[in-house]
Structure formats: structure tokens, C-alpha cells
Design an enzyme around this catalytic site. Structure first.
Site, PDB file in Angstrom:
ATOM      1  N   ASP A  45      -4.336  10.134  21.741  1.00  0.00           N
ATOM      2  CA  ASP A  45      -3.620  10.625  21.396  1.00  0.00           C
ATOM      3  C   ASP A  45      -2.943  10.632  19.722  1.00  0.00           C
ATOM      4  O   ASP A  45      -3.805   9.638  19.362  1.00  0.00           O
ATOM      5  CB  ASP A  45      -2.112   9.822  22.142  1.00  0.00           C
ATOM      6  CG  ASP A  45      -1.135  11.306  23.070  1.00  0.00           C
ATOM      7  OD1 ASP A  45      -0.565  12.498  22.452  1.00  0.00           O
ATOM      8  OD2 ASP A  45      -1.105  10.431  24.084  1.00  0.00           O
ATOM      9  N   ASN A  64      -6.894  18.788  26.627  1.00  0.00           N
ATOM     10  CA  ASN A  64      -5.668  19.415  27.135  1.00  0.00           C
ATOM     11  C   ASN A  64      -4.594  19.743  26.045  1.00  0.00           C
ATOM     12  O   ASN A  64      -3.446  20.071  25.844  1.00  0.00           O
ATOM     13  CB  ASN A  64      -5.039  17.661  27.912  1.00  0.00           C
ATOM     14  CG  ASN A  64      -3.673  18.184  28.448  1.00  0.00           C
ATOM     15  OD1 ASN A  64      -3.151  19.102  29.009  1.00  0.00           O
ATOM     16  ND2 ASN A  64      -3.206  16.944  28.003  1.00  0.00           N
ATOM     17  N   TYR A  90       0.391  31.235  20.242  1.00  0.00           N
ATOM     18  CA  TYR A  90      -0.144  30.357  21.555  1.00  0.00           C
ATOM     19  C   TYR A  90      -1.101  31.246  22.442  1.00  0.00           C
ATOM     20  O   TYR A  90      -2.093  30.582  22.665  1.00  0.00           O
ATOM     21  CB  TYR A  90       1.385  30.473  22.130  1.00  0.00           C
ATOM     22  CG  TYR A  90       0.295  29.415  22.877  1.00  0.00           C
ATOM     23  CD1 TYR A  90       0.575  28.091  23.282  1.00  0.00           C
ATOM     24  CD2 TYR A  90       0.607  29.623  24.798  1.00  0.00           C
ATOM     25  CE1 TYR A  90       0.134  27.227  24.266  1.00  0.00           C
ATOM     26  CE2 TYR A  90       0.880  29.052  25.786  1.00  0.00           C
ATOM     27  CZ  TYR A  90       0.189  27.931  25.515  1.00  0.00           C
ATOM     28  OH  TYR A  90      -0.125  26.719  26.531  1.00  0.00           O
ATOM     29  N   LYS A 146      -5.391  29.872  23.171  1.00  0.00           N
ATOM     30  CA  LYS A 146      -5.526  30.019  24.451  1.00  0.00           C
ATOM     31  C   LYS A 146      -6.187  31.092  25.138  1.00  0.00           C
ATOM     32  O   LYS A 146      -7.228  30.143  25.755  1.00  0.00           O
ATOM     33  CB  LYS A 146      -4.059  30.101  25.365  1.00  0.00           C
ATOM     34  CG  LYS A 146      -2.795  28.943  25.456  1.00  0.00           C
ATOM     35  CD  LYS A 146      -4.429  27.393  25.564  1.00  0.00           C
ATOM     36  CE  LYS A 146      -3.035  26.827  25.071  1.00  0.00           C
ATOM     37  NZ  LYS A 146      -3.948  24.639  25.698  1.00  0.00           N
ATOM     38  N   THR A 201       6.900  19.611  32.111  1.00  0.00           N
ATOM     39  CA  THR A 201       6.958  18.366  31.455  1.00  0.00           C
ATOM     40  C   THR A 201       7.861  18.163  30.526  1.00  0.00           C
ATOM     41  O   THR A 201       8.847  18.869  29.959  1.00  0.00           O
ATOM     42  CB  THR A 201       5.337  18.763  30.730  1.00  0.00           C
ATOM     43  OG1 THR A 201       6.003  19.920  29.735  1.00  0.00           O
ATOM     44  CG2 THR A 201       4.656  19.125  31.580  1.00  0.00           C
TER      45      THR A 201
END
Length: 254
Positions: free
Chosen positions: A37, A86, A151, A155, A186
Site C-alpha cells: 500500500d 488491485n 478509467y 481498465k 467500498t
């Protein structure tokens, strides 16, 4: 079934959301977890939860955009068996409303970041004589999503990278697949709504929830369950595939 005993798993963006759910489930199934992270602080809660479950977990502060940092981190971790790409960011805008600086930022994290981790992971997979890569794509790789130009571009690239890596390393025992979620509830989604739609949070949340034919957003644990299958030995015949997990979004939205 779906045991990850004696497996070492690296999960980028594993401190929250989908990444955290995957890290927690994989730890329950016996994997040694390495969370990458941006800061150690951002992974603290996930690490504490996994340790409370009795899992073996380590965290690494690393900016996936910086290749030197990524390579150094993977060399420190050593031979791995599973990589979950991820980490990612979002952006709202059409092509003519997307500034170059914002486009570059999305591409840096969502495309270059995945490339950097793949680049650094392959030598470590070779030490393990194979392994599994799982990339986080999106329904935006499949269909047009309004106001998501940067985005969607990123992707789409992730899905293409998945196919390329699956083909190039199949003879080395490295499998590579991707998951394409629709909207998943989330903290990232909550923050995204708060930032971009102030004063309309409840309305936008309801609208986004109902954009899936099933009538709700997905849950991180549901994505983690699919990830577990794809990274387990039971999925040993699966490579070069993308798996939508979207509440019917792609096929049923007419």
C-alpha cells in the site's frame, strides 16, 4: 478445497476495500499475506484484523508507480505464488473534459502500476516455478460507461495485459486472469460519491446501486470469493480469461 497453505500472496492496495477482503480471505485459507500500500498506516487496520485471525501478514509501503520501489519491494518479499494487482484510482470525465494531468495520473496508477508489479513479480514466480496472477479489470473494459474515459481506457489496458501475460508465460506455469467487477460498495465508492456529488450522496448511491440489474452494489467479500477460486489449485485449468462479476450489468442492461 481452495486451500492456500504454503502459498505466499502479494496484494496491492490490500489495505482497504476489495484488496482488504481478498487479503483477509486468503489469510483464512492459509496464505502468507504481503500487502503493498502507499503507506504502512493505510494497511494498519487490515494487518491488525488478519493478525487477530491468526494469519501471517506483512505490509510494505510502496508506490506502484515507482518501478525502483516496486522491484525492491518484490525482491524483499522473495519467491511468491500469487499476485493480486488491485491498486487503482478512478476519474470522472469525458475525453474533452479530462485534463492531461488527470489522464496521466490514472494511467500511471492503473496501467503503469500493474506493469511495474508484473515486471517485478515474474522473476519471483520463476523462483517458485510458477504461480497465479489476478488483475483487477472492470465492466468498463467491456461496455461504455458514461463520463469514465480515462478509467475505461486504463481498465481496457489491464484486460489486454492479462491476455498478453497469460500467453507469454503459460509454458512457465504462470497463470494470469482478471476480474471485472461492476460497482462494489467500498470506502473508495463512498469517498468518490462524497467528493464528486456533494449534497446528493444518498441520491447518487441509490442510482449507482440500481444500475446493476440485480438491484444493489456488490460486496468486497463476493469479489474475494471469486479471487480465491481463480488463485487456487482448483482453477489450474483457467488462464487468459476475464470474469465479470457484475450483478448482470453487462448482459442484462438493455
Amino acid at each position: 478445497m481452495f486451500s492456500l497453505q504454503n502459498k505466499k500472496a502479494v496484494i496491492t492496495g490490500g489495505g482497504s476495500g476489495i484488496g482488504r477482503a481478498i487479503a483477509t480471505l486468503f489469510a483464512k485459507q492459509g496464505a502468507e499475506i504481503h500487502i503493498i500500500d502507499l503507506t504502512l498506516e493505510s494497511a494498519q487496520e487490515a494487518v491488525a484484523d488478519i493478525q487477530q485471525l491468526g494469519g501471517k501478514v506483512f505490509s510494505h509501503a510502496c508506490n506502484v508507480v515507482n518501478q525502483n520501489e516496486v522491484v525492491t519491494t518484490f525482491e524483499k518479499i522473495g519467491n511468491i505464488h500469487i499476485l493480486i494487482n488491485n491498486a487503482g484510482i478512478a476519474h470522472v470525465g469525458k475525453v474533452d473534459t479530462t485534463l492531461e494531468i488527470d489522464f496521466q495520473r490514472v494511467m500511471d496508477v492503473n496501467v503503469k502500476g500493474v506493469y511495474n508489479c508484473l515486471y517485478a513479480a515474474i522473476p519471483q514466480f520463476r523462483l517458485s516455478k510458477g504461480g497465479v496472477i489476478l488483475n483487477m479489470a472492470s465492466i468498463a473494459s467491456w461496455v461504455g460507461i458514461q463520463d469514465r474515459f480515462a478509467y475505461s481506457t486504463a481498465k481496457g489496458a489491464v484486460m489486454a495485459m492479462t491476455l498478453s501475460v497469460a500467453r507469454d508465460y503459460i509454458d512457465e506455469g504462470i497463470r494470469c486472469n482478471s476480474i471485472s467487477p461492476a460497482r462494489v460498495h467500498t470506502p473508495f465508492v463512498d469517498g468518490f460519491i462524497n467528493k464528486n456529488y456533494p449534497g446528493k450522496e444518498a441520491e447518487i448511491f441509490e442510482k449507482l446501486s440500481k444500475s446493476q440489474p440485480i438491484g444493489r452494489m456488490g460486496q468486497p467479500d463476493e469479489i474475494a470469493a471469486l479471487a480465491l477460486y481463480l488463485c487456487s489449485d482448483e482453477a489450474g485449468f483457467v488462464t487468459g480469461s476475464d470474469y465479470p462479476i457484475d450483478g448482470g450489468f453487462i448482459k442484462l442492461n438493455n
